[in-house]
Design an enzyme around this catalytic site. Structure first.
Site, PDB file in Angstrom:
ATOM      1  N   SER A 109       0.732  -1.194  -0.108  1.00 18.53           N
ATOM      2  CA  SER A 109       0.050  -0.007   0.106  1.00 18.53           C
ATOM      3  C   SER A 109       0.842   1.315   0.220  1.00 18.53           C
ATOM      4  O   SER A 109       1.896   1.487  -0.880  1.00 18.53           O
ATOM      5  CB  SER A 109      -1.133   0.000   1.211  1.00 18.53           C
ATOM      6  OG  SER A 109      -1.961   0.770   1.012  1.00 18.53           O
TER       7      SER A 109
ATOM      8  N   LYS B 201     -20.188  15.980   5.975  1.00 19.51           N
ATOM      9  CA  LYS B 201     -19.177  16.300   6.926  1.00 19.51           C
ATOM     10  C   LYS B 201     -18.785  14.818   7.754  1.00 19.51           C
ATOM     11  O   LYS B 201     -17.731  14.822   8.079  1.00 19.51           O
ATOM     12  CB  LYS B 201     -19.792  17.343   7.921  1.00 19.51           C
ATOM     13  CG  LYS B 201     -18.750  17.679   9.153  1.00 19.51           C
ATOM     14  CD  LYS B 201     -17.551  18.066   8.708  1.00 19.51           C
ATOM     15  CE  LYS B 201     -16.425  18.324   9.838  1.00 19.51           C
ATOM     16  NZ  LYS B 201     -15.272  18.354   9.229  1.00 19.51           N
TER      17      LYS B 201
END
Length: 173
Positions: free
Chosen positions: A36, A88
């Site tokens: 990764s 949000k």
């Protein structure tokens, strides 16, 4: 490294990019794992070497968190959260998650995965359909897939180059 935050590994990659831009030959050695974010950083090298059983790849993005909403509801505990901005808080540890919130997180992950792939292909010629699946491979297989240039350990590499390169030791406190 086995990976971690996009921001953290993006910063490390930016620092290695400075080495490339200074026209210094950059070799990255993977003795154990570059997955990764670890592979994102390694991809900047002019040459990637890896020990035979090193773990390479994991070109993917993950987001996970536990959700205790049902646990709290079953005990009569209500959780409230107030936000401003539609996205949000897309997923919550304590609140009820919605398909819309999950969809937004998936969209964001796909965008980040696309950025990850575009970044590494600036430096490596790879078949993304084959390698950007989130899988990892031993170095010998990663070499066949073009993720690694040479199978050797860092010690072997240093020994092979003692007479041709300046080998420095840097120690920090």
């Amino acid at each position: 490294s086995g990976g971690g935050t996009v921001t953290g590994y993006g910063l490390v990659a930016s620092q290695l990019k400075r080495i490339r831009e200074a026209n210094l030959h950059l070799v990255v050695s993977i003795d154990e794992i570059a997955a990764s974010g670890g592979y994102l950083v390694a991809s900047l090298a002019h040459e990637i070497i890896a020990a035979p059983f090193a773990c390479i790849g994991s070109i993917g993005v993950v987001y996970e968190l536990p959700n205790f909403h049902q646990f709290l509801s079953d005990r009569g505990i209500a959780y409230k959260q107030v936000t401003a901005g539609k996205y949000k808080r897309t997923l919550s540890i304590l609140g009820e998650n919605t398909p819309d919130g999950e969809s937004k997180v998936k969209e964001d992950l796909e965008m980040t995965h696309d950025l990850f792939q575009r970044y590494i292909t600036q430096y490596r010629k790879l078949d993304l359909d084959e390698v950007a699946t989130g899988e990892t491979w031993p170095a010998s297989v990663a070499h066949q897939k073009g993720l690694v240039d040479k199978i050797t350990t860092s010690d072997q590499f240093i020994e092979e180059h003692l007479s041709t390169y300046a080998v420095l030791s840097i120690k920090t406190q």
